[in-house]
Design an enzyme around this catalytic site. Structure first.
Site: not given
Ligand code: RRO
Length: 311
Positions: A22, A50, A78, A135, A169, A221, A269
């Protein structure tokens, strides 16, 4: 030998196991840039949007991205059009993609999440939803995905609202991701995806100030791949629901490592930022690796590498 890469993800048939993470690929901008070529050679077997919030957000002040050795820190914050803007402007365009659509949502309360789930799930264009739980819950002050009780409570509130698959997620910023995954499964989640980014920052020695506008962000990464792989193994042992593995996947060999660790599907990603076609190469390399191994299919969950029981 012909290789069958197809997978069933919570009743959604995918041509192959390579999704996007995402927020790492803007399919609407890519369509503007690449035109029909994007649709004809779409690199992912399902598209994850997203993350969407109930109201529009401008995102964080720049700089939003800082490159690190073998990775990248982001603090995008966001930016999005909010639920109404997404449904009116983005959803019709995302629905033109040739693959199932998974919409990522994030709220700061059960009510916000419920509004998002109800608004998104009723749309036929949407195959599944991903709950981004990295969050804080404004009611408890706790990050939902860092506490099993918070994760369970959220799923209990949302599960009755839709029969569509709900993915959770997971954040890697916890000591026991398996415990959070078990809470998600107990609350009725259909799958878990991991890892989101690792909390990180960078400081500019010239100014002695943070490199990122928001001060801190999340690392992704190849730098985080070994950690992601370990967490995927631990979570795959902890739950029975499918696991979508990600964290620094750049090659077919990386994808195979996640599949052999218990993932049903994987996501590319950070590699998308450098090369928007990277996921197509990952899929082709995965196919070649499976052909070379003589197995003909991606490893099944039962063949997975067992997670270590000690540290
Ligand atoms: O938008 C972001 O800054 C962001 C999100 Br919502 C997320 O889930 N993970 C991340 O690394 N960045």
């Amino acid at each position: 030998m012909s290789i069958d890469l197809s997978v069933d993800l919570c009743g959604i048939r995918l041509e192959h196991p390579v999704l996007n993470g995402s927020g790492t690929f803007d399919a609407i901008a890519a369509r503007r840039t690449f035109g029909e070529r994007l649709v004809e050679a779409f690199p992912f077997s399902a598209f994850v949007s997203k993350t969407l919030t109930p109201e529009p957000r401008p995102g964080n002040p720049p700089p939003r991205i800082f490159e690190t050795p073998a990775g990248m820190i982001n603090s995008i914050g966001l930016p999005n059009k909010g639920l109404d803007g997404f449904l009116a402007a983005d959803l019709p365009q995302l629905a033109e993609l040739p693959v199932p659509l998974i919409v990522s949502v994030m709220g700061t309360s059960h009510e916000q999440f419920a509004r998002l789930v109800e608004g998104v799930a009723e749309r036929d264009e949407v195959a599944a939803l991903e709950l981004n739980v990295s969050c804080p819950n404004v009611e408890s002050g706790l990050v939902v995905g860092e506490q099993p009780e918070e994760t369970l409570g959220l799923l209990r509130a949302l599960r009755p609202l839709t029969s569509k698959p709900l993915f959770v997620k997971l954040t890697p910023n916890v000591a026991d991701p398996g415990g959070i995954a078990r809470a998600a499964e107990a609350g009725g989640a259909d799958a878990v995806s991991l890892v989101n980014t690792l909390k990180a920052t960078a400081v500019d020695p010239a100014t002695q100030r943070p490199r990122l506008g928001a001060g801190r962000g999340g690392l992704s990464g190849p730098a985080i791949r070994p950690l992601a792989l370990e967490q995927v193994q631990a979570v795959a042992q902890a739950v029975s629901i499918p696991v979508i593995g990600m964290g620094g996947v750049e090659s077919g060999a990386d994808a195979l490592a996640f599949l052999a660790s218990g993932a049903t599907a994987i996501a590319v990603g950070t590699a998308n930022f450098r090369d928007p076609w990277a996921a197509g190469r990952v899929r082709r390399e995965l196919e070649a690796a499976l052909e070379a191994s003589g197995s003909g299919r991606p490893p099944a969950r039962g063949d997975r590498v067992p997670a270590s029981t000690s540290t």
